[in-house]
Design a protein around this motif. Structure first.
Motif, PDB file in Angstrom:
ATOM      1  N   LEU A   1      71.888   0.857 -54.157  1.00 27.11           N
ATOM      2  CA  LEU A   1      73.469   0.301 -53.427  1.00 27.11           C
ATOM      3  C   LEU A   1      74.258   1.370 -54.019  1.00 27.11           C
ATOM      4  CD1 LEU A   1      73.149  -4.023 -54.796  1.00 27.11           C
ATOM      5  CD2 LEU A   1      72.783  -3.058 -52.619  1.00 27.11           C
ATOM      6  N   LYS A   2      74.486   1.895 -55.300  1.00 24.60           N
ATOM      7  CA  LYS A   2      75.056   3.330 -55.165  1.00 24.60           C
ATOM      8  C   LYS A   2      74.899   4.423 -54.228  1.00 24.60           C
ATOM      9  CE  LYS A   2      76.959   5.633 -59.073  1.00 24.60           C
ATOM     10  NZ  LYS A   2      77.226   5.903 -60.456  1.00 24.60           N
ATOM     11  N   LEU A   3      73.713   4.220 -54.309  1.00 22.37           N
ATOM     12  CA  LEU A   3      72.820   5.656 -54.075  1.00 22.37           C
ATOM     13  C   LEU A   3      73.372   5.180 -52.389  1.00 22.37           C
ATOM     14  CD1 LEU A   3      71.255   8.191 -53.513  1.00 22.37           C
ATOM     15  CD2 LEU A   3      69.595   6.724 -53.455  1.00 22.37           C
ATOM     16  N   LYS A   4      73.278   4.723 -51.380  1.00 29.98           N
ATOM     17  CA  LYS A   4      73.666   4.453 -50.180  1.00 29.98           C
ATOM     18  C   LYS A   4      75.032   4.840 -49.717  1.00 29.98           C
ATOM     19  CE  LYS A   4      71.855   0.043 -49.297  1.00 29.98           C
ATOM     20  NZ  LYS A   4      71.553  -1.260 -48.083  1.00 29.98           N
ATOM     21  N   GLU A   5      75.527   4.046 -51.221  1.00 29.65           N
ATOM     22  CA  GLU A   5      77.447   4.620 -51.028  1.00 29.65           C
ATOM     23  C   GLU A   5      77.714   5.760 -51.111  1.00 29.65           C
ATOM     24  OE1 GLU A   5      81.574   3.086 -52.466  1.00 29.65           O
ATOM     25  OE2 GLU A   5      79.883   2.154 -53.202  1.00 29.65           O
ATOM     26  N   ASN A   6      76.939   6.539 -51.875  1.00 26.94           N
ATOM     27  CA  ASN A   6      77.417   7.893 -51.971  1.00 26.94           C
ATOM     28  C   ASN A   6      76.562   9.139 -51.197  1.00 26.94           C
ATOM     29  OD1 ASN A   6      79.127   7.496 -54.897  1.00 26.94           O
ATOM     30  ND2 ASN A   6      77.321   8.144 -55.941  1.00 26.94           N
ATOM     31  N   LYS A   7      75.757   8.754 -50.592  1.00 28.78           N
ATOM     32  CA  LYS A   7      75.354   9.099 -49.335  1.00 28.78           C
ATOM     33  C   LYS A   7      76.306   9.471 -47.772  1.00 28.78           C
ATOM     34  CE  LYS A   7      71.016   9.556 -46.717  1.00 28.78           C
ATOM     35  NZ  LYS A   7      71.067   9.318 -45.762  1.00 28.78           N
ATOM     36  N   GLY A   8      77.170   8.348 -48.157  1.00 30.44           N
ATOM     37  CA  GLY A   8      77.160   7.647 -46.842  1.00 30.44           C
ATOM     38  C   GLY A   8      78.548   9.041 -46.882  1.00 30.44           C
ATOM     39  N   LEU A   9      79.975   9.122 -48.016  1.00 32.83           N
ATOM     40  CA  LEU A   9      80.834   9.852 -48.160  1.00 32.83           C
ATOM     41  C   LEU A   9      79.679  11.757 -48.062  1.00 32.83           C
ATOM     42  CD1 LEU A   9      83.621  10.872 -48.589  1.00 32.83           C
ATOM     43  CD2 LEU A   9      82.768  10.553 -51.371  1.00 32.83           C
ATOM     44  N   TYR A  10      79.348  11.461 -48.964  1.00 32.10           N
ATOM     45  CA  TYR A  10      78.092  12.911 -48.497  1.00 32.10           C
ATOM     46  C   TYR A  10      77.784  13.254 -46.841  1.00 32.10           C
ATOM     47  CZ  TYR A  10      74.373  16.600 -49.452  1.00 32.10           C
ATOM     48  OH  TYR A  10      73.947  17.536 -49.328  1.00 32.10           O
ATOM     49  N   GLN A  11      77.281  12.882 -46.278  1.00 30.12           N
ATOM     50  CA  GLN A  11      77.404  13.174 -45.082  1.00 30.12           C
ATOM     51  C   GLN A  11      78.210  13.334 -44.350  1.00 30.12           C
ATOM     52  OE1 GLN A  11      74.647  13.791 -43.558  1.00 30.12           O
ATOM     53  NE2 GLN A  11      73.077  13.387 -44.860  1.00 30.12           N
ATOM     54  N   GLN A  12      79.675  12.710 -44.493  1.00 29.40           N
ATOM     55  CA  GLN A  12      81.325  13.518 -43.493  1.00 29.40           C
ATOM     56  C   GLN A  12      81.599  15.174 -44.244  1.00 29.40           C
ATOM     57  OE1 GLN A  12      83.708   9.841 -45.041  1.00 29.40           O
ATOM     58  NE2 GLN A  12      82.893   8.865 -44.076  1.00 29.40           N
ATOM     59  N   LEU A  13      81.394  15.029 -45.469  1.00 29.50           N
ATOM     60  CA  LEU A  13      81.918  16.277 -45.995  1.00 29.50           C
ATOM     61  C   LEU A  13      81.024  17.615 -46.154  1.00 29.50           C
ATOM     62  CD1 LEU A  13      82.933  15.326 -49.898  1.00 29.50           C
ATOM     63  CD2 LEU A  13      84.512  15.681 -47.609  1.00 29.50           C
ATOM     64  N   ARG A  14      80.200  16.566 -45.805  1.00 28.47           N
ATOM     65  CA  ARG A  14      78.969  18.333 -45.164  1.00 28.47           C
ATOM     66  C   ARG A  14      80.023  18.717 -43.660  1.00 28.47           C
ATOM     67  NH1 ARG A  14      72.201  17.813 -45.716  1.00 28.47           N
ATOM     68  NH2 ARG A  14      71.617  19.809 -44.331  1.00 28.47           N
ATOM     69  N   GLU A  15      79.593  17.730 -42.668  1.00 27.60           N
ATOM     70  CA  GLU A  15      80.085  17.449 -41.112  1.00 27.60           C
ATOM     71  C   GLU A  15      81.477  18.615 -41.468  1.00 27.60           C
ATOM     72  OE1 GLU A  15      80.208  14.075 -39.155  1.00 27.60           O
ATOM     73  OE2 GLU A  15      77.991  13.904 -39.080  1.00 27.60           O
ATOM     74  N   LYS A  16      82.463  18.409 -42.257  1.00 28.50           N
ATOM     75  CA  LYS A  16      83.794  18.731 -42.576  1.00 28.50           C
ATOM     76  C   LYS A  16      83.338  20.515 -42.708  1.00 28.50           C
ATOM     77  CE  LYS A  16      88.086  20.012 -42.902  1.00 28.50           C
ATOM     78  NZ  LYS A  16      88.951  19.868 -41.871  1.00 28.50           N
TER      79      LYS A  16
ATOM     80  N   ALA B   1      80.466  22.306 -42.709  1.00 29.43           N
ATOM     81  CA  ALA B   1      80.160  22.731 -41.055  1.00 29.43           C
ATOM     82  C   ALA B   1      81.015  22.919 -40.416  1.00 29.43           C
ATOM     83  CB  ALA B   1      79.311  21.890 -40.341  1.00 29.43           C
ATOM     84  N   LEU B   2      82.320  22.294 -39.965  1.00 32.60           N
ATOM     85  CA  LEU B   2      82.491  22.391 -38.481  1.00 32.60           C
ATOM     86  C   LEU B   2      83.701  23.793 -39.081  1.00 32.60           C
ATOM     87  CD1 LEU B   2      84.218  21.408 -35.461  1.00 32.60           C
ATOM     88  CD2 LEU B   2      85.303  20.258 -36.961  1.00 32.60           C
ATOM     89  N   ASP B   3      84.358  23.542 -40.193  1.00 33.20           N
ATOM     90  CA  ASP B   3      86.049  24.781 -40.955  1.00 33.20           C
ATOM     91  C   ASP B   3      84.331  26.106 -40.776  1.00 33.20           C
ATOM     92  OD1 ASP B   3      86.486  22.689 -40.719  1.00 33.20           O
ATOM     93  OD2 ASP B   3      87.457  22.508 -42.631  1.00 33.20           O
ATOM     94  N   PHE B   4      83.181  26.289 -41.715  1.00 32.96           N
ATOM     95  CA  PHE B   4      82.798  27.379 -41.791  1.00 32.96           C
ATOM     96  C   PHE B   4      82.299  28.542 -40.973  1.00 32.96           C
ATOM     97  CE2 PHE B   4      79.189  29.688 -42.483  1.00 32.96           C
ATOM     98  CZ  PHE B   4      79.185  30.304 -43.716  1.00 32.96           C
ATOM     99  N   ALA B   5      82.312  27.236 -39.600  1.00 34.57           N
ATOM    100  CA  ALA B   5      81.014  28.333 -38.153  1.00 34.57           C
ATOM    101  C   ALA B   5      82.228  28.737 -37.397  1.00 34.57           C
ATOM    102  CB  ALA B   5      80.550  26.602 -37.461  1.00 34.57           C
ATOM    103  N   GLY B   6      83.911  27.857 -37.802  1.00 37.91           N
ATOM    104  CA  GLY B   6      85.153  28.532 -36.881  1.00 37.91           C
ATOM    105  C   GLY B   6      85.524  29.957 -37.018  1.00 37.91           C
ATOM    106  N   THR B   7      85.494  30.541 -38.570  1.00 37.55           N
ATOM    107  CA  THR B   7      86.039  31.621 -39.380  1.00 37.55           C
ATOM    108  C   THR B   7      84.781  32.603 -38.905  1.00 37.55           C
ATOM    109  OG1 THR B   7      87.246  30.639 -40.576  1.00 37.55           O
ATOM    110  CG2 THR B   7      86.551  32.242 -41.877  1.00 37.55           C
TER     111      THR B   7
END
Length: 992
Positions: free
Chosen positions: A285-300, A302-308
């Protein structure tokens, strides 16, 4: 006389008649009858038992001596012989043979064994009695071996095999175990097939199980005295197995132990796995919750890195395009510069080569001119001295000068040489003076008409002058008689044209005529020449006298002068002798000089043009390289930002990639202004975001790794440190975890159903193992029923009892405690017992229980009328019982309507008394067997009971070569019978 000489009540249809050895075992040549009860004598290790043991080679369908202990059991003193020792004993050479002469309802036949390679042997079956082929092996007319005969000189298997397989003998070669087994174990039929050679017909078809039964019975027949603890358990066990009572897949009696153990282990693992799933539910249950936050930070990230990264990539790619353009131009220009340099170098080398040739030919012209000058100088100097000036005459004058000069050098180098030269000159001078006086006198006589020729006719003058011109110089006065003789001599000669004839035969001598004036002129010329020589000799004498008087300084100076003079003479001679060649070489060399002078001028002009072109291209290349260096410095500036972005990417666990952004960029026509400060701020913000992303990833990875290590899903240990969150394997394993935790309830239901089925099978397995005891007891009961029909010794009844292996008995007691079906896994102890049974009593190769191993031994129960006892009886009684047992087991093996007669060995029979030996013999006769009582030496007891005796050690080969231990000779007629043994000798051996 014993009753064994009488015919049996029923005919013996299958009978082993004779065993023949040729260079085999301890036998040089032996024929041992097998159809009469007999005593077999020979010293220890002299081959009495081993000879008969060779029957195992015929009765078992084997083709080699590998694993000999288990196949044949050849042994002595309780120790088995090795594969190699056994093979070498029975087949010591390519001329070794073992032959079994036998008969069956199809008439007599032979099996012939012979040696092959790699511990192997083959066999030929022959539809003939051995007497029909004995002549191939044995020469009975030979006087060797004290007149007994000897083996044929050439019985190598290559030749013998060819004869036996010919149309005259119709032998059949057997090399396949299946074919051998079917031939010897199948009863004869009316068909013309290989059953013609049947030795031991079986009631059932030929199988590997039946072979093991035969192996046990044959072993029993050759160890009758101790059969109860060795071969009898094997025989009974294999008899049971031969009827298919231990085959699992066909008859349903044997279990598949491996599958049962595997299923137990699988269920145990499933049970443990279900427990692990329940214990790790909170972590999931803890793994499922942490995996959601991890996906959000990963997308952010990738977006900022691509602009610069896209801004930096545009300028980086622009600089790369400039670099590529410059590099392309340099690449294009480089080969041109190289080619121009190579042309310049090539022309330089050509020019140097032409100049070198010009120098060589110029030197050659100069050298030739120098030699031509020397030759002309010699002509000018010496032509006046020659009567007819020519290069040859001048060369002769030069040789004289060279000779004189060489002689002067030798005189200056040595006073002895000078004195020797002076002595030679004086001698020559004296001789010349004498000759001069003679010539002067001849001239005077000729002038006064007093010479020899003046006294001859013109014909006489011509003949003598033609024979020897020097006769014209002779001055003498001839008497009238001498003159007549000379004239008579010259008349023998005539003239044919310009040649003399003698006795009208033409000679090769030309006719010469000389007038008195010619003679005078020749003499004057010779006198002048001698006077010149005398003058020269005088000068030479004065010169050598001066040489002797010279001091060392003058002599050294004169030597230098003379050596220089000698060198000059030699050069002049060399130039004169090769003048035409030198003149030709000079002309050719001059032509080369003229041609090369023009070529050098042309190449110099071309080389200058190439030099100018090379330096022009080199300067262009240098300018392009300078531009490329400026562009490289610009790239280094932008690369600092690229390095920072790549460092972020390397720490992002492949969440972002600078290369991915860069590859997707199209460079615009107008390059935007690059603002380094703003880019620096953007990179700092991305680094902060990366830190939060990495913390979140660590939380996910820790939970994920915890579940992997908990063995909730199957993952190899080495993968624990290889799985990452950005690999496909993470998604695969996460999906597997999700499936496990979401479907745990249904997995528990499936486990319970499978557990119940497994426990039922386990209980059945235990009962099957327990039933083996009942199978053995049932078989023993059947044998005892048959034994009850026989009267043995003074016993009312004899029964046998199977002593089962203690480990097996303990095992079935333990298994009985685990046969009840439960809802839980049976104790692991149950499976340990199953595994122990498999290890000890199960033959995995054939999927069957080794019943003969469970039967540890056979014991006897004796009924004397006053109760049953298990007290051991005498060897004679035991042997009688074993003989009856053997007969009964053979009856079970052989069809009921056929009768088999085969030999049984009782080793060391000397331990028995006459009564027991008679009882053993009686038991054999009643059951259609032939007894061979083996003992080291004859005793009265043995020869009194057995009328025929074979002593295999009594006669050995004496004057022939033998192989290994093969030296005994024995054949029909050498046996001893009771009738010829004195009564006194027999009585002396009888026990008191």
């Amino acid at each position: 006389m014993n009753s064994n000489s009488l015919p049996l009540a029923l005919p013996t249809n299958y009978e082993l008649l004779e065993l023949i050895f040729v260079n085999s075992g301890s036998n040089y040549y032996s024929r041992i009858p097998l159809d009469l009860n007999a005593a077999l004598f020979a010293g220890n290790n002299e081959g009495k038992t081993s000879s008969l043991a060779a029957l195992k080679l015929f009765l078992l369908p084997e083709v080699n001596f590998k694993d000999c202990e288990n196949k044949f059991g050849f042994e002595s003193g309780g120790s088995y012989f090795s594969n190699v020792d056994s093979f070498r004993y029975y087949f010591p050479s390519p001329e070794s043979y073992i032959i079994c002469n036998a008969k069956n309802p199809k008439s007599n036949f032979c099996w012939i064994l012979f040696k092959t390679t790699d511990l192997g042997y083959q066999r030929i079956a022959l539809p003939k009695d051995y007497n029909d082929i004995e002549h191939l092996f044995w020469n009975e007319t030979s006087q060797a071996n004290e007149g007994a005969g000897q083996l044929q000189p050439d019985i190598n298997i290559t030749d013998v095999k060819k004869v036996l397989l010919s149309n005259d003998y119709k032998g059949v070669l057997f090399t396949d175990k299946q074919a051998i087994g079917e031939a010897i174990y199948t009863r004869t039929s009316s068909d013309n097939n290989n059953t013609r050679f049947s030795l031991l017909p079986m009631a059932n078809r030929y199988t590997t199980a039946n072979v093991e039964t035969v192996r046990a019975l044959v072993g029993m027949a050759f160890s009758l005295a101790d059969a109860s603890t060795t071969s009898l358990p094997k025989a009974i066990g294999n008899m049971i197995d031969g009827r298919g009572m231990s085959v699992i897949k066909n008859d349903g009696i044997i279990i598949d132990i491996t599958d049962a153990l595997n299923e137990f282990n699988e269920l145990k693992e499933v049970e443990n796995h279900l427990s692990r799933i329940q214990a790790n539910q909170p972590v999931w249950l803890k793994l499922k919750e942490n995996k959601g936050l991890y996906q959000q930070l990963r997308e952010k990230l990738a977006l900022d890195f691509a602009g610069t990264a896209s801004q930096i990539a545009i300028f980086e790619q622009y600089l790369k395009s400039v670099q590529q353009n410059l590099s392309g131009q340099i690449t294009t220009l480089n080969p041109k510069v190289t080619k121009a340099s190579e042309l310049r170098t090539k022309l330089g080398k050509e020019l140097s080569g032409f100049k070198a040739q010009l120098t060589t030919y110029s030197e050659q012209v100069s050298d030739c001119n120098e030699k031509i000058t020397l030759a002309n100088d010699a002509r000018a100097r010496l032509s006046p001295l020659c009567e007819q000036p020519s290069d040859h005459a001048i060369t002769i004058e030069l040789d004289d000068e060279i000779k004189i000069c060489t002689q002067d050098i030798e005189s200056l180098n040595s006073q002895e040489n000078a004195q020797s030269v002076m002595q030679t000159i004086n001698q020559s001078s004296k001789k010349n003076k004498t000759t001069l006086e003679t010539l002067t006198e001849s001239l005077r006589l000729i002038e006064n008409n007093l010479g020899l020729f003046n006294q001859l006719s013109n014909h006489g003058k011509a003949v003598l002058l033609s024979l020897n011109k020097r006769l014209s110089e002779v001055s003498c006065e001839l008497s009238s008689e001498q003159g007549a003789i000379v004239e008579s001599f010259v008349k023998l000669f005539g003239q044919d044209g310009e040649y003399l004839t003698i006795c009208n035969k033409t000679t090769p001598i030309k006719v010469l005529e000389l007038s008195d004036q010619d003679a005078r002129e020749q003499l004057i010329k010779q006198i002048d020449e001698l006077q010149d020589k005398q003058e020269k000799l005088s000068k030479e004498l004065q010169k050598n006298s001066a040489f002797i008087k010279m001091n060392s300084t003058l002599r050294a100076e004169k030597l230098v002068e003379l050596n220089t003079e000698l060198e000059s003479y030699n050069k002049q001679k060399e130039a004169l002798s090769g003048y035409s060649v030198i003149a030709s070489m000079q002309g050719e060399a001059q032509k080369k000089v003229d041609s090369l002078t023009l070529k050098v001028s042309e190449v110099e002009a071309t080389e200058e043009h190439a030099q100018n072109n090379f330096f022009t291209l080199k300067n262009q290349l240098s300018d392009l390289k300078n531009e490329l260096q400026d562009n490289h410095e610009n790239q280094q500036s932008i690369n600092q930002f690229v390095t920072s972005l790549k460092s972020i990417a390397n720490e992002s666990f492949r969440s972002v990639s600078y290369e991915s952004v860069s590859d997707a960029i199209d460079v615009p026509s107008n390059i935007p202004l690059f603002q380094a400060e703003i880019i620096h701020q953007e990179i700092t913000a991305i680094k902060n975001l990366l830190s939060s992303f990495r913390e979140s990833r660590t939380d996910v990875f820790d939970d994920f790794l915890q579940l992997l290590k908990a063995d909730v899903i199957k993952v190899a240990v080495e993968e624990h440190n290889q799985v990452t969150l950005n690999k496909e394997s993470f998604d695969t394993h996460y999906s597997a975890l999700e499936s496990v935790f979401e479907n745990v309830k249904s997995a528990e239901e499936r486990f319970k159903l499978r557990l119940n089925a497994h426990n039922n099978n386990a209980a059945t397995s235990a009962r099957i193992i327990e039933n083996v005891k009942e199978i053995i007891e049932s078989e023993i009961s059947g044998i005892n029923t048959e034994l009850s029909g026989y009267k043995i010794s003074n016993l009312d009844k004899v029964q046998i009892k199977a002593e089962l292996h203690p480990q097996y008995l303990d095992m079935i007691k333990s298994l009985s405690r685990h046969t009840s079906v439960t809802d839980n896994l049976i104790s692991e102890e149950f499976y340990k017992q199953i595994s122990a049974f498999q290890t000890q009593f199960y033959i995995r190769k054939y999927n069957k229980i080794n019943i003969s191993k469970i039967i540890e031994s056979i014991s006897y129960l004796f009924d004397r009328g006053n109760g049953v006892e298990a007290v051991p009886q005498s060897n004679g009684t035991n042997s009688m019982i074993n003989a009856v047992m053997l007969a009964q087991l053979l009856k079970r093996l052989v069809p009921e309507d056929l009768h088999l007669r085969m030999p049984v060995i009782f080793d060391e029979v000397g331990k028995l008394d006459a009564h027991n030996l008679k009882e053993v013999l009686k038991a054999m006769q009643e059951n259609g067997l032939t007894l061979f009582a083996a003992n080291p030496a004859p005793t009265g007891t043995i020869v009194n009971v057995l009328e025929v005796s074979h002593d295999l050690s009594i006669f050995k080969a004496t004057d022939v070569d033998v192989h290994h231990k093969a030296e005994a000779i024995y054949f029909p007629g050498m046996e001893e019978r009771l009738a010829v043994i004195p009564d006194v000798a027999i009585e002396a051996e009888l026990p008191e």
